[in-house]
Design a protein around this motif. Structure first.
Motif, PDB file in Angstrom:
ATOM      1  N   THR A  22      31.131  17.644  34.700  1.00 30.17           N
ATOM      2  CA  THR A  22      31.808  18.762  34.058  1.00 30.17           C
ATOM      3  C   THR A  22      31.080  20.050  34.433  1.00 30.17           C
ATOM      4  O   THR A  22      29.920  20.233  34.036  1.00 30.17           O
ATOM      5  CB  THR A  22      31.779  18.594  32.517  1.00 30.17           C
ATOM      6  OG1 THR A  22      32.319  17.314  32.202  1.00 30.17           O
ATOM      7  CG2 THR A  22      32.593  19.678  31.838  1.00 30.17           C
TER       8      THR A  22
ATOM      9  N   GLU B  22      33.080  24.842  32.428  1.00 32.31           N
ATOM     10  CA  GLU B  22      34.142  24.154  31.680  1.00 32.31           C
ATOM     11  C   GLU B  22      33.613  23.426  30.452  1.00 32.31           C
ATOM     12  O   GLU B  22      34.348  22.747  29.754  1.00 32.31           O
ATOM     13  CB  GLU B  22      34.857  23.155  32.600  1.00 32.31           C
ATOM     14  CG  GLU B  22      35.665  23.846  33.680  1.00 32.31           C
ATOM     15  CD  GLU B  22      36.251  22.863  34.674  1.00 32.31           C
ATOM     16  OE1 GLU B  22      36.401  21.673  34.334  1.00 32.31           O
ATOM     17  OE2 GLU B  22      36.542  23.294  35.802  1.00 32.31           O
TER      18      GLU B  22
ATOM     19  N   GLY C 220      30.487  25.707  38.778  1.00 31.73           N
ATOM     20  CA  GLY C 220      31.876  26.158  38.760  1.00 31.73           C
ATOM     21  C   GLY C 220      32.209  27.126  39.882  1.00 31.73           C
ATOM     22  O   GLY C 220      33.185  27.875  39.803  1.00 31.73           O
TER      23      GLY C 220
END
Length: 135
Positions: free
Chosen positions: A71, A75, A123
């Protein structure tokens, strides 16, 4: 007369390296990553595998140098906590050796691959990585 465009070009011989040597190259590569980036690698485990096995539905000839599974920090929300499994970055030995000619090239390629996968942890997209010169 037939001309071979590859005539005269030395053939490319993939670099051969044992598992222990490759592990050492990965550790050397990790030391190349800026300390502030390493410090931000929250709950990330790095693994080494021989080769990537394409998933069902993927092209059977898919070649990956590295894979990020987890992850991304961007997020994570309130439900994501210390109980979550660590993110995984897997470095694939054979595809990296296939494109390298020396230990230095292996270390460089592993460094770029790890930075690339860490970027996904943060990310950061592939497009942005290319802009930053880490494509």
């Amino acid at each position: 007369m037939h001309h071979n465009p590859l005539a005269g070009i030395p053939s490319f011989t993939p670099f051969s390296m044992g598992e222990e040597e490759f592990d050492a190259a990965v550790h050397a590569a990790l030391t190349q990553i800026p300390a502030r980036v390493r410090a931000e690698m929250d709950n990330v485990a790095i693994f080494i595998a021989d080769d990537y096995e394409p998933a069902p539905g993927e092209h059977p000839d898919t070649v990956l140098l590295g894979l990020y599974e987890g992850t991304p920090l961007t997020e994570r929300d309130s439900w994501w906590d210390a109980g979550s499994l660590p993110d995984r970055i897997t470095i694939f030995r054979q595809p990296i050796l296939d494109i390298c000619r020396s230990r230095d090239e292996v270390i460089h390629e592993v460094t770029v691959t790890v930075v690339h996968e860490i970027a996904h942890h943060f990310g950061i997209s592939d497009e942005r990585l290319h802009e930053l010169g880490w494509g």
